[in-house]
Design a protein around this motif. Structure first.
Motif, PDB file in Angstrom:
ATOM      1  N   ARG A 448       0.856  -1.187   0.000  1.00  0.00           N
ATOM      2  CA  ARG A 448       0.000   0.000   0.000  1.00  0.00           C
ATOM      3  C   ARG A 448       0.895   1.241   0.000  1.00  0.00           C
ATOM      4  N   GLU A 450       0.754   5.437  -0.908  1.00  0.00           N
ATOM      5  CA  GLU A 450      -0.169   6.557  -1.111  1.00  0.00           C
ATOM      6  C   GLU A 450       0.589   7.878  -1.144  1.00  0.00           C
ATOM      7  N   TYR A 451      -0.062   8.905  -1.726  1.00  0.00           N
ATOM      8  CA  TYR A 451       0.554  10.220  -1.761  1.00  0.00           C
ATOM      9  C   TYR A 451      -0.511  11.281  -1.522  1.00  0.00           C
ATOM     10  N   ARG A 452      -0.049  12.480  -1.170  1.00  0.00           N
ATOM     11  CA  ARG A 452      -0.957  13.614  -1.051  1.00  0.00           C
ATOM     12  C   ARG A 452      -0.198  14.898  -1.381  1.00  0.00           C
ATOM     13  N   ASP A 457      -5.942  15.185   0.884  1.00  0.00           N
ATOM     14  CA  ASP A 457      -6.359  13.798   1.101  1.00  0.00           C
ATOM     15  C   ASP A 457      -5.325  12.829   0.515  1.00  0.00           C
ATOM     16  N   TRP A 458      -5.197  11.697   1.186  1.00  0.00           N
ATOM     17  CA  TRP A 458      -4.306  10.652   0.685  1.00  0.00           C
ATOM     18  C   TRP A 458      -4.966   9.920  -0.487  1.00  0.00           C
ATOM     19  N   LYS A 459      -4.188   9.649  -1.524  1.00  0.00           N
ATOM     20  CA  LYS A 459      -4.658   8.930  -2.699  1.00  0.00           C
ATOM     21  C   LYS A 459      -3.688   7.803  -3.025  1.00  0.00           C
ATOM     22  N   PRO A 460      -4.190   6.713  -3.613  1.00  0.00           N
ATOM     23  CA  PRO A 460      -3.297   5.592  -3.935  1.00  0.00           C
ATOM     24  C   PRO A 460      -2.380   5.919  -5.109  1.00  0.00           C
ATOM     25  N   ARG A 462       0.055   4.189  -8.178  1.00  0.00           N
ATOM     26  CA  ARG A 462      -0.078   3.020  -9.065  1.00  0.00           C
ATOM     27  C   ARG A 462       1.283   2.360  -9.233  1.00  0.00           C
ATOM     28  N   ALA A 502       2.419   8.493  -9.505  1.00  0.00           N
ATOM     29  CA  ALA A 502       1.173   9.265  -9.402  1.00  0.00           C
ATOM     30  C   ALA A 502       1.366  10.577 -10.157  1.00  0.00           C
TER      31      ALA A 502
END
Length: 541
Positions: A448, A450-452, A457-460, A462, A502
């Motif tokens: 897992r 994630e970035y922001r 908000d945190w987003k996944p 790829r 991302a």
């Protein structure tokens, strides 16, 4: 009346096959004893130890109530004691633990690096009672591919890998409980072994070695003789070693094929399978079973048989009923986690975890040197060179961690978990084709990540299988210069198994924007790293 020599020989031939006579000699007086003073010799008052296992790499025998064992010497074999939990061993002059005897009944082939000299004596094996409590976690240092080509490389290994670890010992702290090297100890020049061993021995950690394809006697004409020089220094190429929290099986899985198109392939010999069958039949399944080898069990590329599939299938059959397993391999000079399942022939109740450990030498000690004169030597997948630590609990659970060279828990500058790559500046309103890349060194397919942006908000992110742009940039710098930037160029970038991406938006306000990435490591918990980029308002010319 005593029979004549010829009659005695005839009687012996009726009992023992002729082939066995050529390969075997009696071994009398061997014993396993409690080495109470730790000097490696059996002194008066030191009792024999019952139930200890001694092997020649195929057969396993057990010591009797007085500690005696019977195991006929066989030519071209390395006999060894299976070290049990609760004991340690005295060291040989080389600093390596003393648990083996090489057997050479007659002179072998003349080899460049000396091979294995004639040795026909038997021996006693001493076990020193371990005074430390074994209730805590087992801490294991794991080095893959130190792969030194020259004395200069040995010095890199000393300063880059070993000396930073010595700080613990010099401060009175234990460096580790055990060390493993997963092959390619050196790069074809086997005369470097003594220098390497002296460096590693300075850590004062019992150290075990698996052979690699660059540890072979390449002037040998058959596989059976291809590790004679390695075994003269390191002993058996296949053996077992036990600690309270885990059992270790070290395997030579390099099959030498002189004269073939490929001069080696991954696989195992019949005698190794015989040893595994005997050993695994009596081993505790409550402990973690760790297999340490050089060539990975998985294929390097689809359709390319890196490890002989028939041997892998047979090995998997021996292991399928063991609930607690871990495979450690090297060789690739990249890093990845593979979970074997039915697709690769694994039939166990849960996937078999193989950790393909990054190289201590990284990209073969290549790249631009830093202020200390040590090459950058980042691997082709973007992983910095370094070493791993394996931590094993009493309940057979384990944790893994990667340590980039010269970094430690106290290093607050560099991040030992990941590296970010992103552009420094973008035009505000431009097409958002540029993104942030996160190379998560211990990343797995199910990680897992994630970035922001700007504490939003945190987003996944790829996962992508492509070259790390930081390595591509280093390749470009090597191409653009008219002078060599290092003794050897940086590694050519290859697709990374642990890279995430991302997009970076360009529709935010002009100015600097923070990018933060977090990784949920299964063993070390949440890890974060941040960087920034700027958006500029620019008028078209």
């Amino acid at each position: 009346m005593r029979p004549s020599a010829s009659v005695a020989a005839l009687l012996l031939a009726l009992i023992v096959p002729a082939a066995a006579l050529a390969q075997a000699a009696p071994c009398d007086g061997g014993s396993v004893f409690e080495d109470r003073n730790g000097n490696g010799r059996r002194d008066a008052g030191e009792p024999g130890l019952q139930g200890q296992r001694v092997s020649d790499g195929e057969r396993i025998v057990v010591s009797d109530a007085q500690g005696r064992y019977r195991l006929p010497l066989r030519d071209n074999r390395s006999q060894f004691l299976i070290k049990p939990a609760g004991y340690r061993l005295a060291n040989r002059a080389s600093g390596l633990p003393d648990y083996w005897l090489n057997v050479r009944l007659q002179a072998g082939p003349a080899l460049k690096y000396g091979g294995m000299p004639v040795a026909t004596s038997c021996r006693d094996y001493g076990l020193i009672p371990e005074r430390r409590k074994a209730a805590g976690d087992l801490d294991v240092l794991v080095f893959a591919d130190p792969q030194t080509k020259t004395a200069t490389d040995v010095d890199y290994y000393r300063r880059d890998i070993v000396e930073p670890l010595l700080a613990d010992r010099l401060a009175g702290r234990r460096v580790a409980d055990l060390g493993l090297s997963l092959g390619d100890i050196t790069h074809d020049d086997l005369s470097l072994y003594p220098k390497l061993n002296a460096v590693t021995a300075s850590l004062e950690v019992p150290w075990l070695h698996a052979p690699g394809n660059h540890d072979l006697d390449f002037d040998a004409t058959r596989d059976e003789d291809s590790l004679l020089s390695f075994r003269h220094v390191y002993g058996p190429d296949t053996f077992a070693w036990e600690e309270a929290q885990a059992n270790f099986v070290v395997l030579d899985d390099v099959v030498y094929q002189p004269g073939s198109k490929a001069d080696y392939i991954g696989g195992l010999r019949p005698d190794q399978f015989a040893f595994l069958e005997s050993y695994l039949a009596g081993v505790s399944r409550q402990r973690l079973l760790v297999l340490a080898m050089h060539i990975p069990l998985f294929d390097a590329a689809p359709g390319r048989e890196t490890f002989r599939r028939a041997d892998r299938e047979r090995l998997f059959g021996l292991l399928k009923d063991f609930p607690n397993l871990l495979v450690l391999s090297g060789h690739s000079h990249t890093q990845r986690h593979v979970f074997h399942d039915a697709a690769s022939g694994w039939q166990g109740a849960k996937p078999l975890h193989e950790y393909n450990v990054g190289a201590a030498c990284g990209a073969f000690w290549s790249g631009v040197k830093d202020a200390q004169g040590i090459p950058d030597t980042t691997m082709s997948d973007g992983t910095p060179n370094g070493y791993a630590r394996l931590s094993v609990r009493a309940d057979a659970g384990y944790g893994l961690r990667w340590f980039p060279a010269r970094q430690s828990d106290s290093d607050k500058v560099a991040n030992p978990y990941l590296r970010l790559y992103l552009p420094k500046v973008l035009r505000r309103g431009s097409y958002p084709s540029r993104g942030v890349f996160a190379n998560v060194y211990m990343g797995r397919e199910d990680s897992r990540v994630e970035y922001r942006l700007d504490d939003g908000d945190w987003k996944p992110m790829r996962r992508v299988e492509q070259p790390d742009p930081a390595v591509l940039a280093e390749n470009a710098r090597d191409d653009e210069t008219e002078r060599l930037r290092g003794y050897d160029r940086a590694a050519t970038a290859t697709p990374s198994a642990h890279l995430w991406n991302a997009p970076l938006p360009t529709d935010a306000a002009a100015g600097e924007h923070k990018v933060e990435v977090r990784v949920f490591d299964p063993w070390q918990g949440e890890q974060r790293m941040s960087a920034s980029y700027r958006l500029l308002d620019t008028a078209q010319d």
